[in-house]
Motif scaffolding. Structure first.
Motif, PDB file in Angstrom:
ATOM      1  N   TYR A  64       0.832  -1.205   0.000  1.00  0.00           N
ATOM      2  CA  TYR A  64       0.000   0.000   0.000  1.00  0.00           C
ATOM      3  C   TYR A  64       0.863   1.249   0.000  1.00  0.00           C
ATOM      4  CZ  TYR A  64      -2.921   3.790   1.809  1.00  0.00           C
ATOM      5  OH  TYR A  64      -3.556   4.997   1.985  1.00  0.00           O
ATOM      6  N   GLY A  65       0.430   2.234  -0.812  1.00  0.00           N
ATOM      7  CA  GLY A  65       1.015   3.562  -0.776  1.00  0.00           C
ATOM      8  C   GLY A  65       2.372   3.689  -1.412  1.00  0.00           C
ATOM      9  N   PRO A  66       2.883   4.920  -1.483  1.00  0.00           N
ATOM     10  CA  PRO A  66       4.191   5.173  -2.112  1.00  0.00           C
ATOM     11  C   PRO A  66       5.342   4.543  -1.334  1.00  0.00           C
ATOM     12  CG  PRO A  66       3.351   7.164  -1.034  1.00  0.00           C
ATOM     13  CD  PRO A  66       2.241   6.164  -1.017  1.00  0.00           C
ATOM     14  N   HIS A  94      -7.841   4.525   4.062  1.00  0.00           N
ATOM     15  CA  HIS A  94      -7.477   3.422   3.176  1.00  0.00           C
ATOM     16  C   HIS A  94      -7.474   3.835   1.709  1.00  0.00           C
ATOM     17  CE1 HIS A  94      -9.109   1.257   6.789  1.00  0.00           C
ATOM     18  NE2 HIS A  94      -7.913   0.719   6.666  1.00  0.00           N
ATOM     19  N   SER A  95      -7.766   5.103   1.425  1.00  0.00           N
ATOM     20  CA  SER A  95      -7.667   5.584   0.048  1.00  0.00           C
ATOM     21  C   SER A  95      -6.210   5.571  -0.395  1.00  0.00           C
ATOM     22  CB  SER A  95      -8.217   7.014  -0.065  1.00  0.00           C
ATOM     23  OG  SER A  95      -9.607   7.042   0.109  1.00  0.00           O
ATOM     24  N   GLY A  96      -5.995   5.322  -1.683  1.00  0.00           N
ATOM     25  CA  GLY A  96      -4.637   5.362  -2.218  1.00  0.00           C
ATOM     26  C   GLY A  96      -4.341   4.214  -3.164  1.00  0.00           C
ATOM     27  N   LEU A  97      -3.068   4.020  -3.451  1.00  0.00           N
ATOM     28  CA  LEU A  97      -2.627   3.009  -4.417  1.00  0.00           C
ATOM     29  C   LEU A  97      -2.268   1.705  -3.712  1.00  0.00           C
ATOM     30  CD1 LEU A  97      -0.348   5.106  -6.799  1.00  0.00           C
ATOM     31  CD2 LEU A  97      -2.695   4.352  -7.207  1.00  0.00           C
ATOM     32  N   TYR A  98      -2.742   0.597  -4.288  1.00  0.00           N
ATOM     33  CA  TYR A  98      -2.408  -0.744  -3.813  1.00  0.00           C
ATOM     34  C   TYR A  98      -1.698  -1.483  -4.940  1.00  0.00           C
ATOM     35  CZ  TYR A  98      -5.442   0.003   0.206  1.00  0.00           C
ATOM     36  OH  TYR A  98      -5.999   0.499   1.352  1.00  0.00           O
ATOM     37  N   THR A  99      -0.572  -2.104  -4.616  1.00  0.00           N
ATOM     38  CA  THR A  99       0.214  -2.827  -5.617  1.00  0.00           C
ATOM     39  C   THR A  99       0.169  -4.316  -5.331  1.00  0.00           C
ATOM     40  OG1 THR A  99       1.717  -0.956  -5.858  1.00  0.00           O
ATOM     41  CG2 THR A  99       2.471  -3.072  -6.709  1.00  0.00           C
TER      42      THR A  99
END
Length: 262
Positions: free
Chosen positions: A51-53, A98-103
């Protein structure tokens, strides 16, 4: 071995990164969201979620052992689940944090495929407030404008961009965009009065939800109760019934005279 052969061998040994496209997912606060891998996990697959940067570890399914491991980050404790067959990530009771980027990283046969998900969590929309806008009535024109009804549809709190619109039935009358940074958070509706057959509604919506508030006579008076209609009744009633009353009075007087003559 020539250079071409060496390059070909390295291409099979090098980690392969597949799928650069970012999939957008929207969810309402308090609900659950599932990020799908779109694969069936094989015995030796290792599936990892970040998760996240900062690539904070979220969850993992180990290869042949098939064991699972979850993050000790307090944002994800007791909120994260994994589908054992597919490796899908499930986040329950989701919040704005929990908003954001998931890889997603899937390791298979010495290759790694990546997928990225952009998750947007929307707060529940507020119910719009409908209030009379008395600022439209000035002291100089109070008499002429008192029969009119100006209504503000007011939005108090929003976390993302929303559309605020006035509708008459299903017909759009006007619309504005409002965000948490907007100075103006209201849209006006100007009416002479509210007819029984007319349905006016203020609608707030974003990409996943809608809130609606209907206009009624608690806010805007009915046309039958408007000052103009009352004034019209005051004028019309004497015109219609005045001559009739006079005729009745004359008949009564004549009748009394006739009785006296007898």
């Amino acid at each position: 071995m020539n250079i071409c052969s060496v390059c070909l061998c390295l291409s099979f040994l090098t980690v392969g990164v597949l799928g650069d496209e970012v999939k957008s997912v929207s969810v309402m606060e308090g609900h659950s969201v599932t990020l799908n891998t779109n694969v069936i996990r094989q015995t030796d697959d290792q599936i990892m979620w970040f998760y996240g940067p900062e690539n904070t570890f979220v969850a993992r399914i180990n290869g042949e052992a098939g064991g699972t491991m979850f993050s000790d980050d307090e944002r994800f404790i007791d909120r994260v689940k994994l589908n054992y067959q597919t490796g899908d990530l499930i986040i329950t009771h989701i919040t704005s944090q929990h908003s954001g980027l998931y890889t997603l990283n899937i390791s298979r046969d010495m290759k790694v495929s990546n997928k990225t998900f952009s998750v947007t969590v929307y707060a529940r929309l507020p119910v719009p407030a409908l209030i009379r806008d008395f600022s439209q009535i000035s002291s100089s024109s109070e008499r002429s404008s008192s029969s009119k009804c100006s209504v503000l549809c007011l939005v108090m709190k929003v976390s993302h961009d929303v559309s605020v619109s006035w509708y008459k039935g299903k017909s759009l009358l006007s619309s504005i965009s409002v965000s948490e940074h907007s100075i103006i958070r209201s849209i006006s509706l100007h009416l002479e009065c509210l007819d029984d057959s007319d349905v006016y509604s203020c609608v707030i919506n974003n990409s996943i939800s809608t809130q609606t508030q209907h206009l009624n006579t608690d806010v805007c008076h009915k046309c039958s109760d408007s000052p103009d209609m009352r004034n019209m009744r005051i004028i019309i009633l004497p015109v219609i019934f005045g001559p009739l009353i006079c005729v009745i009075i004359i008949i009564i007087i004549k009748h009394k005279r006739r009785v006296k003559g007898l």
